[in-house]
Design a protein around this motif. Structure first.
Motif, PDB file in Angstrom:
ATOM      1  N   PHE A 198       0.046  -0.304   3.217  1.00  8.68           N
ATOM      2  CA  PHE A 198       0.222   1.049   3.733  1.00  8.68           C
ATOM      3  C   PHE A 198      -1.058   1.841   3.495  1.00  8.68           C
ATOM      4  O   PHE A 198      -1.516   1.960   2.359  1.00  8.68           O
ATOM      5  CB  PHE A 198       1.390   1.750   3.023  1.00  8.68           C
TER       6      PHE A 198
ATOM      7  N   LEU B 191       7.991   4.065  -0.184  1.00  9.28           N
ATOM      8  CA  LEU B 191       7.949   3.699   1.235  1.00  9.28           C
ATOM      9  C   LEU B 191       9.275   3.984   1.934  1.00  9.28           C
ATOM     10  O   LEU B 191       9.289   4.440   3.076  1.00  9.28           O
ATOM     11  CB  LEU B 191       7.587   2.216   1.374  1.00  9.28           C
TER      12      LEU B 191
ATOM     13  N   CYS C 270       0.954  -1.448   8.158  1.00  4.29           N
ATOM     14  CA  CYS C 270       2.201  -0.817   8.615  1.00  4.29           C
ATOM     15  C   CYS C 270       1.990  -0.023   9.898  1.00  4.29           C
ATOM     16  O   CYS C 270       2.825  -0.063  10.813  1.00  4.29           O
ATOM     17  CB  CYS C 270       2.765   0.079   7.508  1.00  4.29           C
TER      18      CYS C 270
END
Length: 360
Positions: free
Chosen positions: A246, A170, A250
């Motif tokens: 995600f 990430l 996000c």
């Protein structure tokens, strides 16, 4: 059961219990951490680096306040998680200021700056001169201090070995975004689209601007830090946590941020991912879809009640911002997203307004 016992304290799954902990622990804890960092920033020798460090601490403190909510999911590790979250978020905000108001448009400079975030989440990475490609050099050790703080904290997380690859993934995507969105305006969109080509098969339901928005959020990193407080964390579970955040949670986080900043970005000539929707109706429809997918994904996490409150809190925090009332199109999207507001979201909306007044 909606609440999982952690030691002798349950993870909050109700708005009142969460906000009690926010007022009791998060806001005072974040204030103490930021004040210590402000004192360090005041000693930065280079005037431009000092200006941007102080501005990030003053203007973006709500990022640290919001991110530090994850520290109360596991109260037994609050004193470990809160400094970690504040330090990593402060690196992010400081570098964003440096790139937004940069004296260069050098992609290599931006990438080297963001290497500090990758080093921060690698407990044994060697530090380097992250300013080597820009004229401003002397920060008095400020950025190194932030990196070392993160490294020190993650070394103490018993499950971090399992979480680190997912955190680094990430952070790497975050760094890519910061490089491509801060280079010369004529190059930004093409670079972002080329980057999307490398990832679009993995996220076929997203558009390129929604993927890019997802990469700009730090929430998945913070969720993984909290998961890593568990010594029994496995790589498979860490991957599941990352996938639950995600892209949809996000993406929602950053699209809401861009939604309320549209007028500011228009005036400043800055890239805004919400501008790539054809009209207000499409923006509301796509963001509504992302809200629903985010809600569905967090149902698969331990403590789903806590993570549900995160999603509702995001909607409340951003859609209660005073900037919404100044923009007709944004008000229409807001009405659509708030149409079926839960009691939790309305509760957080009231508290978001109150916290802003305290901050002011």
């Amino acid at each position: 059961m909606n609440e999982r016992a952690i030691g002798t304290i349950k993870a909050p799954s109700k708005p009142i219990s969460m906000m009690y902990r926010v007022y009791r622990y998060v806001l005072p804890g974040v204030s103490a951490e930021l004040e210590a960092l402000r004192q360090r920033a005041l000693r930065i020798p280079d005037p431009e680096l000092q200006t941007q460090a102080l501005a990030s601490l003053a203007d973006k403190r709500f990022h640290c306040q919001g991110g530090s909510v994850y520290a109360i999911l596991d109260p037994n590790n609050r004193d470990l998680l809160l400094p970690l979250i504040v330090a990593l978020q402060t690196i992010s905000d400081y570098l964003d200021n440096l790139c937004d108001r940069s004296t260069s448009l050098d992609a290599d400079d931006f990438r080297l700056l963001h290497r500090s975030m990758l080093d921060a989440v690698d407990p044994f990475a060697e530090l380097t001169n992250y300013y080597a490609l820009r004229k401003e050099q002397d920060d008095g050790g400020y950025l190194h201090h932030l990196v070392r703080t993160c490294q020190k904290q993650v070394r103490q997380l018993p499950g971090y070995a399992a979480a680190q690859p997912e955190v680094s993934r990430l952070v790497s995507l975050y760094g890519d975004l910061q490089v491509y969105k801060h280079i010369h305006k004529d190059l930004r969109e093409d670079k972002l689209l080329d980057w999307w080509e490398q990832h679009k098969e993995e996220y076929p339901e997203l558009r390129w601007n929604e993927f890019a928005a997802a990469t700009g959020s730090t929430l998945g990193m913070f969720a993984l830090f909290t998961a890593a407080a568990d010594p029994g964390l496995t790589p498979e579970r860490a991957s599941a946590v990352r996938k639950c955040y995600f892209p949809y949670v996000c993406s929602l986080h950053i699209l809401l941020d861009y939604l309320i900043d549209q007028e500011e970005d228009r005036v400043g000539g800055d890239l805004n991912f919400c501008n790539y929707y054809s009209d207000t109706e499409e923006a509301a429809q796509r963001m509504g879809m992302i809200v629903e997918r985010a809600r569905e994904d967090i149902r698969h996490l331990p403590d789903p009640g806590f993570h549900r409150l995160i999603v509702e809190g995001l909607l409340a925090l951003y859609l209660s911002d005073p900037k919404v009332g100044e923009q007709g199109d944004v008000k229409r999207v807001t009405r659509s997203l708030m149409k079926h507001s839960t009691l939790a979201r309305l509760f957080f909306r009231v508290n978001s307004v109150w916290i802003r007044r305290i901050r002011a």
